[in-house]
Design a protein around this motif. Structure first.
Motif, PDB file in Angstrom:
ATOM      1  N   ASP A 152     -11.313  -8.554   5.727  1.00 15.48           N
ATOM      2  CA  ASP A 152     -11.871  -8.957   4.428  1.00 15.48           C
ATOM      3  C   ASP A 152     -10.844  -9.696   3.586  1.00 15.48           C
ATOM      4  O   ASP A 152     -11.174 -10.659   2.869  1.00 15.48           O
ATOM      5  CB  ASP A 152     -12.377  -7.735   3.658  1.00 15.48           C
ATOM      6  CG  ASP A 152     -13.597  -7.101   4.301  1.00 15.48           C
ATOM      7  OD1 ASP A 152     -14.231  -7.769   5.138  1.00 15.48           O
ATOM      8  OD2 ASP A 152     -13.903  -5.937   3.974  1.00 15.48           O
ATOM      9  N   GLN A 153      -9.601  -9.264   3.643  1.00 17.86           N
ATOM     10  CA  GLN A 153      -8.551  -9.860   2.817  1.00 17.86           C
ATOM     11  C   GLN A 153      -7.833 -11.019   3.513  1.00 17.86           C
ATOM     12  O   GLN A 153      -6.923 -11.608   2.933  1.00 17.86           O
ATOM     13  CB  GLN A 153      -7.523  -8.788   2.430  1.00 17.86           C
ATOM     14  CG  GLN A 153      -8.094  -7.629   1.635  1.00 17.86           C
ATOM     15  CD  GLN A 153      -8.637  -8.071   0.295  1.00 17.86           C
ATOM     16  OE1 GLN A 153      -8.030  -8.883  -0.394  1.00 17.86           O
ATOM     17  NE2 GLN A 153      -9.802  -7.536  -0.084  1.00 17.86           N
ATOM     18  N   GLY A 211     -11.205   1.560   8.867  1.00 18.02           N
ATOM     19  CA  GLY A 211     -11.198   1.088   7.492  1.00 18.02           C
ATOM     20  C   GLY A 211     -10.101   0.084   7.247  1.00 18.02           C
ATOM     21  O   GLY A 211     -10.291  -0.911   6.535  1.00 18.02           O
ATOM     22  N   LEU A 212      -8.937   0.314   7.827  1.00 18.27           N
ATOM     23  CA  LEU A 212      -7.831  -0.624   7.679  1.00 18.27           C
ATOM     24  C   LEU A 212      -8.158  -1.949   8.360  1.00 18.27           C
ATOM     25  O   LEU A 212      -7.880  -3.019   7.812  1.00 18.27           O
ATOM     26  CB  LEU A 212      -6.550  -0.031   8.266  1.00 18.27           C
ATOM     27  CG  LEU A 212      -5.312  -0.934   8.251  1.00 18.27           C
ATOM     28  CD1 LEU A 212      -5.005  -1.449   6.857  1.00 18.27           C
ATOM     29  CD2 LEU A 212      -4.106  -0.186   8.835  1.00 18.27           C
ATOM     30  N   ARG A 248      -1.699  -1.147  -4.090  1.00 20.75           N
ATOM     31  CA  ARG A 248      -2.862  -0.284  -3.960  1.00 20.75           C
ATOM     32  C   ARG A 248      -2.382   1.108  -3.566  1.00 20.75           C
ATOM     33  O   ARG A 248      -1.407   1.253  -2.824  1.00 20.75           O
ATOM     34  CB  ARG A 248      -3.895  -0.838  -2.964  1.00 20.75           C
ATOM     35  CG  ARG A 248      -3.473  -0.750  -1.512  1.00 20.75           C
ATOM     36  CD  ARG A 248      -4.499  -1.356  -0.561  1.00 20.75           C
ATOM     37  NE  ARG A 248      -5.813  -0.799  -0.707  1.00 20.75           N
ATOM     38  CZ  ARG A 248      -6.215   0.348  -0.191  1.00 20.75           C
ATOM     39  NH1 ARG A 248      -5.356   1.086   0.511  1.00 20.75           N
ATOM     40  NH2 ARG A 248      -7.440   0.778  -0.349  1.00 20.75           N
ATOM     41  N   SER A 285       0.841  -1.190   0.000  1.00 22.97           N
ATOM     42  CA  SER A 285       0.000   0.000   0.000  1.00 22.97           C
ATOM     43  C   SER A 285       0.878   1.242   0.000  1.00 22.97           C
ATOM     44  O   SER A 285       1.763   1.382   0.851  1.00 22.97           O
ATOM     45  CB  SER A 285      -0.915   0.010   1.228  1.00 22.97           C
ATOM     46  OG  SER A 285      -1.659   1.205   1.289  1.00 22.97           O
ATOM     47  N   PHE A 287      -6.920   3.912   3.671  1.00 23.09           N
ATOM     48  CA  PHE A 287      -7.926   2.899   3.973  1.00 23.09           C
ATOM     49  C   PHE A 287      -9.156   3.482   4.658  1.00 23.09           C
ATOM     50  O   PHE A 287     -10.119   2.766   4.906  1.00 23.09           O
ATOM     51  CB  PHE A 287      -7.327   1.818   4.882  1.00 23.09           C
ATOM     52  CG  PHE A 287      -6.264   0.986   4.236  1.00 23.09           C
ATOM     53  CD1 PHE A 287      -6.582  -0.198   3.588  1.00 23.09           C
ATOM     54  CD2 PHE A 287      -4.943   1.385   4.273  1.00 23.09           C
ATOM     55  CE1 PHE A 287      -5.613  -0.983   2.993  1.00 23.09           C
ATOM     56  CE2 PHE A 287      -3.953   0.608   3.677  1.00 23.09           C
ATOM     57  CZ  PHE A 287      -4.290  -0.572   3.031  1.00 23.09           C
ATOM     58  N   ARG A 333     -11.099  -3.303   8.797  1.00 26.28           N
ATOM     59  CA  ARG A 333     -12.050  -4.029   7.942  1.00 26.28           C
ATOM     60  C   ARG A 333     -11.338  -4.665   6.756  1.00 26.28           C
ATOM     61  O   ARG A 333     -11.629  -5.807   6.382  1.00 26.28           O
ATOM     62  CB  ARG A 333     -13.146  -3.073   7.457  1.00 26.28           C
ATOM     63  CG  ARG A 333     -14.165  -2.679   8.522  1.00 26.28           C
ATOM     64  CD  ARG A 333     -15.377  -2.002   7.900  1.00 26.28           C
ATOM     65  NE  ARG A 333     -15.003  -0.753   7.235  1.00 26.28           N
ATOM     66  CZ  ARG A 333     -14.968   0.421   7.849  1.00 26.28           C
ATOM     67  NH1 ARG A 333     -15.265   0.514   9.138  1.00 26.28           N
ATOM     68  NH2 ARG A 333     -14.637   1.521   7.181  1.00 26.28           N
ATOM     69  N   TRP A 334     -10.402  -3.925   6.155  1.00 29.83           N
ATOM     70  CA  TRP A 334      -9.674  -4.443   5.000  1.00 29.83           C
ATOM     71  C   TRP A 334      -8.848  -5.660   5.390  1.00 29.83           C
ATOM     72  O   TRP A 334      -8.792  -6.642   4.646  1.00 29.83           O
ATOM     73  CB  TRP A 334      -8.773  -3.335   4.434  1.00 29.83           C
ATOM     74  CG  TRP A 334      -8.245  -3.639   3.065  1.00 29.83           C
ATOM     75  CD1 TRP A 334      -8.803  -3.302   1.868  1.00 29.83           C
ATOM     76  CD2 TRP A 334      -7.026  -4.339   2.755  1.00 29.83           C
ATOM     77  NE1 TRP A 334      -8.019  -3.755   0.830  1.00 29.83           N
ATOM     78  CE2 TRP A 334      -6.927  -4.390   1.345  1.00 29.83           C
ATOM     79  CE3 TRP A 334      -6.024  -4.920   3.522  1.00 29.83           C
ATOM     80  CZ2 TRP A 334      -5.854  -5.001   0.692  1.00 29.83           C
ATOM     81  CZ3 TRP A 334      -4.952  -5.532   2.882  1.00 29.83           C
ATOM     82  CH2 TRP A 334      -4.879  -5.569   1.490  1.00 29.83           C
TER      83      TRP A 334
END
Length: 245
Positions: free
Chosen positions: A61-62, A54-55, A45, A29, A49, A57-58
């Motif tokens: 999710d990943q 937000g980070l 990317r 990132s 985030f 959650r990422w």
């Protein structure tokens, strides 16, 4: 194994190549502050985030299994986000931060904690100042109408600048000989820099020492705490730490 490297440094690129070669699924990132960044191998990317939440959650999710903070030592915001997000999710955090520079014999360093303090000193005590601080923190110097500032950065700054200035767009690594020529040609009597460490930009310090020029050195911020955090100084050490998790 899935890894997120918060990059933008040579160490981050080196680690991405090392992990990818060993079969890791790596996403690097980048903040997107440089128009044409040097890209690492693997998935990349650009942009933030959305803060620590937000980070986090990422990461979930990943299905990320380790985060490596290989950002610039002065990228405080993303380092804080990484610490908070990994603490919330339980994902291990490795801080890959190069050691800070230390003064040696004949260095003429003036240590400060903030860019505002550096600006006050340069305005008061010097006349031809070389700013090697990037383009994000130039505003504290903008009100100085008397002294000449030589501003070196990768992309052209869009912040307010001092009335008397020269902008040099260049990207390291640099050599001691080239740095000495730059300082002589511009009659530099002070270099302002952040204590980012590393070898690519060290030649300016060697040049200043050899020419007897003062250096106003801005101390780096402390690393934020995290949940499970390991601090290392090289890409190889970061890889070994990840393998031991």
């Amino acid at each position: 194994m899935r890894a997120l490297i918060l990059g933008g440094t040579s160490e981050g690129r080196e680690l991405a190549a090392l992990m990818s070669a060993r079969g890791w699924l790596v996403t690097s990132s980048l903040a997107g502050r440089v128009a044409s960044p040097r890209l690492p191998v693997g998935e990349v990317r650009i942009g933030g985030f959305g803060g620590p939440a937000g980070l986090a959650r990422w990461l979930i999710d990943q299905e990320v299994e380790v985060v490596v903070d290989a950002t610039h030592p002065f990228a405080e915001r993303i380092s804080i986000s990484a610490a908070e997000a990994t603490r919330a999710t339980g994902v291990p955090l490795i801080a890959l931060h190069r050691p800070a520079w230390e003064p040696v014999a004949r260095d003429k360093w003036r240590m400060v904690d903030t860019m505002e303090e550096a600006a006050r000193i340069t305005e008061r005590d010097y006349h031809h100042i070389l700013l090697t601080i990037g383009r994000q923190q130039l505003a504290p110097f903008a009100h100085d109408d008397l002294n000449l500032y030589v501003i070196r950065c990768v992309d052209r700054p869009d912040a307010p600048l001092p009335a008397r200035h020269r902008v040099i767009l260049d990207r390291g690594p640099f050599t001691v000989a080239a740095e000495k020529k730059l300082m002589r040609d511009n009659q530099i009597d002070c270099v302002v820099t952040k204590n980012s460490g590393g070898e690519h930009t060290r030649p300016k310090l060697d040049a200043a020492r050899e020419l007897g020029i003062d250096v106003v050195m801005v101390r780096r911020p402390e690393l934020p705490g995290g949940g499970r955090i390991t601090v290392v100084h090289t890409a190889e050490a970061a890889f070994n730490a990840a393998m031991e998790l």
